[in-house]
Design a protein around this motif. Structure first.
Motif, PDB file in Angstrom:
ATOM      1  N   SER A   1       0.821  -1.218   0.000  1.00 21.26           N
ATOM      2  CA  SER A   1       0.000   0.000   0.000  1.00 21.26           C
ATOM      3  C   SER A   1       0.850   1.261   0.000  1.00 21.26           C
ATOM      4  O   SER A   1       0.526   2.237  -0.689  1.00 21.26           O
TER       5      SER A   1
ATOM      6  N   THR B   1       2.313   1.631  -3.490  1.00 25.15           N
ATOM      7  CA  THR B   1       1.256   2.057  -4.406  1.00 25.15           C
ATOM      8  C   THR B   1       0.947   3.535  -4.214  1.00 25.15           C
ATOM      9  O   THR B   1       0.803   4.280  -5.189  1.00 25.15           O
ATOM     10  N   ALA B   2       0.852   3.975  -2.970  1.00 24.18           N
ATOM     11  CA  ALA B   2       0.593   5.392  -2.689  1.00 24.18           C
ATOM     12  C   ALA B   2       1.696   6.258  -3.282  1.00 24.18           C
ATOM     13  O   ALA B   2       1.428   7.299  -3.896  1.00 24.18           O
TER      14      ALA B   2
ATOM     15  N   GLU C   1      -4.557   4.529   0.114  1.00 27.64           N
ATOM     16  CA  GLU C   1      -3.480   3.544   0.191  1.00 27.64           C
ATOM     17  C   GLU C   1      -2.535   3.851   1.350  1.00 27.64           C
ATOM     18  O   GLU C   1      -2.090   2.942   2.059  1.00 27.64           O
TER      19      GLU C   1
ATOM     20  N   HIS D   1     -12.324  -1.233  -2.851  1.00 29.49           N
ATOM     21  CA  HIS D   1     -11.303  -0.702  -3.761  1.00 29.49           C
ATOM     22  C   HIS D   1     -11.210  -1.544  -5.035  1.00 29.49           C
ATOM     23  O   HIS D   1     -11.322  -1.029  -6.145  1.00 29.49           O
TER      24      HIS D   1
END
Length: 137
Positions: free
Chosen positions: A20, A23-24, A57, A90
């Motif tokens: 996460s 991804t962020a 995220e 999501h």
């Protein structure tokens, strides 16, 4: 703070935190290539929305780290339930949007795998184990 033991739940929480967070980072720093990678076409609106998605995220990454370092089994179950619900929303929304608006969407396996993993772990650990049913961990 000592590192948590390498249990399957800790590996799940730790890997979710790392995935996460990465991804962020990519959504914030390179939204247009992220959109193209997933089969979409960058636009000013899609770029802003992709960067906005990074906040969710980042929050999931933080929550997973809180669960990873918590000694409360109730909190850890709550974190898993929350991550499971977030993953369902999501990935489900992402998949629905791609099927509706993108020709030949890329990453079907990732979306379906995320839905199954999020639902499976969320239900098994966050609900069943919390209620005292036998768990295989």
């Amino acid at each position: 703070m000592p590192l948590p033991e390498a249990s399957p739940l800790n590996i799940y929480l730790g890997s979710n935190a790392l995935i996460s967070l990465s991804t962020a980072y990519f959504y914030l720093t390179s939204p247009a290539p992220s959109i193209v990678k997933l089969g979409g076409k960058p636009s000013p609106t899609s770029t802003v929305l992709t960067q906005l998605l990074a906040s969710g995220e980042a929050l999931i990454s933080y929550i997973c780290l809180e669960g990873l370092f918590s000694s409360s089994s109730e909190m850890r179950a709550m974190v898993v339930r929350g991550v499971g619900i977030y993953t369902l929303i999501h990935m489900g929304t992402f998949w629905w949007g791609h099927k509706k608006h993108v020709k030949n969407p890329k990453g079907a396996g990732t979306f379906v795998g995320g839905l199954v993993l999020g639902a499976g772990v969320g239900v098994w650990w966050g609900v069943l184990r919390r209620e005292g049913l036998p768990a295989f961990m």
